[in-house]
Design a protein around this motif. Structure first.
Motif, PDB file in Angstrom:
ATOM      1  N   VAL A  12       0.847  -1.182   0.000  1.00 33.31           N
ATOM      2  CA  VAL A  12       0.000   0.000   0.000  1.00 33.31           C
ATOM      3  C   VAL A  12       0.885   1.236   0.000  1.00 33.31           C
ATOM      4  O   VAL A  12       1.821   1.336   0.795  1.00 33.31           O
ATOM      5  CB  VAL A  12      -0.907  -0.011   1.249  1.00 33.31           C
ATOM      6  CG1 VAL A  12      -1.792   1.225   1.287  1.00 33.31           C
ATOM      7  CG2 VAL A  12      -1.753  -1.270   1.267  1.00 33.31           C
ATOM      8  N   GLU A  14       1.959   4.887   0.932  1.00 31.36           N
ATOM      9  CA  GLU A  14       1.731   5.714   2.110  1.00 31.36           C
ATOM     10  C   GLU A  14       1.085   7.025   1.678  1.00 31.36           C
ATOM     11  O   GLU A  14       1.591   7.719   0.800  1.00 31.36           O
ATOM     12  CB  GLU A  14       3.073   5.990   2.795  1.00 31.36           C
ATOM     13  CG  GLU A  14       2.961   6.734   4.102  1.00 31.36           C
ATOM     14  CD  GLU A  14       2.290   5.921   5.194  1.00 31.36           C
ATOM     15  OE1 GLU A  14       1.498   6.506   5.937  1.00 31.36           O
ATOM     16  OE2 GLU A  14       2.547   4.713   5.297  1.00 31.36           O
ATOM     17  N   GLY A  65      -6.109   6.255   4.836  1.00 25.63           N
ATOM     18  CA  GLY A  65      -5.911   5.309   3.746  1.00 25.63           C
ATOM     19  C   GLY A  65      -7.065   5.393   2.771  1.00 25.63           C
ATOM     20  O   GLY A  65      -7.973   6.206   2.931  1.00 25.63           O
ATOM     21  N   LYS A  66      -7.009   4.534   1.752  1.00 26.61           N
ATOM     22  CA  LYS A  66      -8.066   4.488   0.751  1.00 26.61           C
ATOM     23  C   LYS A  66      -8.965   3.287   1.003  1.00 26.61           C
ATOM     24  O   LYS A  66      -8.508   2.257   1.502  1.00 26.61           O
ATOM     25  CB  LYS A  66      -7.471   4.334  -0.655  1.00 26.61           C
ATOM     26  CG  LYS A  66      -6.942   5.603  -1.270  1.00 26.61           C
ATOM     27  CD  LYS A  66      -6.469   5.288  -2.683  1.00 26.61           C
ATOM     28  CE  LYS A  66      -5.693   6.456  -3.277  1.00 26.61           C
ATOM     29  NZ  LYS A  66      -4.967   6.057  -4.476  1.00 26.61           N
ATOM     30  N   LEU A  81     -10.235  -0.714   4.847  1.00 27.77           N
ATOM     31  CA  LEU A  81      -8.977  -0.052   4.508  1.00 27.77           C
ATOM     32  C   LEU A  81      -7.872  -1.080   4.646  1.00 27.77           C
ATOM     33  O   LEU A  81      -7.806  -1.802   5.638  1.00 27.77           O
ATOM     34  CB  LEU A  81      -8.680   1.124   5.448  1.00 27.77           C
ATOM     35  CG  LEU A  81      -9.716   2.237   5.574  1.00 27.77           C
ATOM     36  CD1 LEU A  81      -9.178   3.342   6.482  1.00 27.77           C
ATOM     37  CD2 LEU A  81     -10.093   2.814   4.230  1.00 27.77           C
ATOM     38  N   PHE A  83      -3.775  -2.014   4.808  1.00 27.65           N
ATOM     39  CA  PHE A  83      -2.457  -1.478   5.143  1.00 27.65           C
ATOM     40  C   PHE A  83      -1.416  -2.565   4.904  1.00 27.65           C
ATOM     41  O   PHE A  83      -1.752  -3.695   4.556  1.00 27.65           O
ATOM     42  CB  PHE A  83      -2.436  -0.998   6.605  1.00 27.65           C
ATOM     43  CG  PHE A  83      -3.366   0.167   6.844  1.00 27.65           C
ATOM     44  CD1 PHE A  83      -2.927   1.466   6.719  1.00 27.65           C
ATOM     45  CD2 PHE A  83      -4.702  -0.056   7.157  1.00 27.65           C
ATOM     46  CE1 PHE A  83      -3.783   2.542   6.913  1.00 27.65           C
ATOM     47  CE2 PHE A  83      -5.572   1.010   7.351  1.00 27.65           C
ATOM     48  CZ  PHE A  83      -5.107   2.313   7.226  1.00 27.65           C
ATOM     49  N   LYS A  92      -0.217   4.540  12.354  1.00 29.59           N
ATOM     50  CA  LYS A  92      -1.195   5.564  11.974  1.00 29.59           C
ATOM     51  C   LYS A  92      -2.049   5.984  13.169  1.00 29.59           C
ATOM     52  O   LYS A  92      -2.779   6.969  13.086  1.00 29.59           O
ATOM     53  CB  LYS A  92      -2.136   5.007  10.889  1.00 29.59           C
ATOM     54  CG  LYS A  92      -1.488   4.845   9.531  1.00 29.59           C
ATOM     55  CD  LYS A  92      -1.605   6.127   8.746  1.00 29.59           C
ATOM     56  CE  LYS A  92      -1.201   5.953   7.303  1.00 29.59           C
ATOM     57  NZ  LYS A  92      -1.069   7.244   6.621  1.00 29.59           N
TER      58      LYS A  92
END
Length: 103
Positions: A12, A14, A65-66, A81, A83, A92
């Motif tokens: 992923v 950042e 995040g997405k 989400l 990670f 995070k």
């Protein structure tokens, strides 16, 4: 390419987006569980659905995040989400029951 790959997902990227003060943050939902490197957000009721790839923010306006995946009923979806690891989530500062936001 060799056959029988282990289905490794790409790492992923950042996200270091900080939302400007003049853009409104809207509550998306609450972190209901954290499973390995996934954060599950239970959406709030009566909320218009958001798309995959939507960037999700924490209350401090930092990008968390997405949205990686959406599941559950359309009226009350859960957002996932992804990670790189559980340590990534910890770094995070994402915790269960924390409210997450979108712009």
């Amino acid at each position: 390419g060799s056959s029988g790959s282990s289905g490794e997902l790409p790492s992923v990227e950042e996200l270091t987006i900080i939302l400007p003060e003049d853009i409104e943050l809207k509550p998306l939902g609450m972190v209901s569980s954290i499973i390995e490197q996934l954060v599950i957000i239970e959406s709030m009721t009566n909320l218009p659905p958001v798309n995959e790839e939507t960037v999700i923010f924490k209350s401090d306006r930092q990008a968390a995040g997405k949205i990686f995946e959406i599941f559950g009923p359309v009226a009350h979806p859960f957002y996932v989400l992804r990670f790189n690891s559980s340590d990534h989530i910890e770094s995070k500062g994402i915790k269960i029951k924390e409210t997450m936001y979108f712009a």
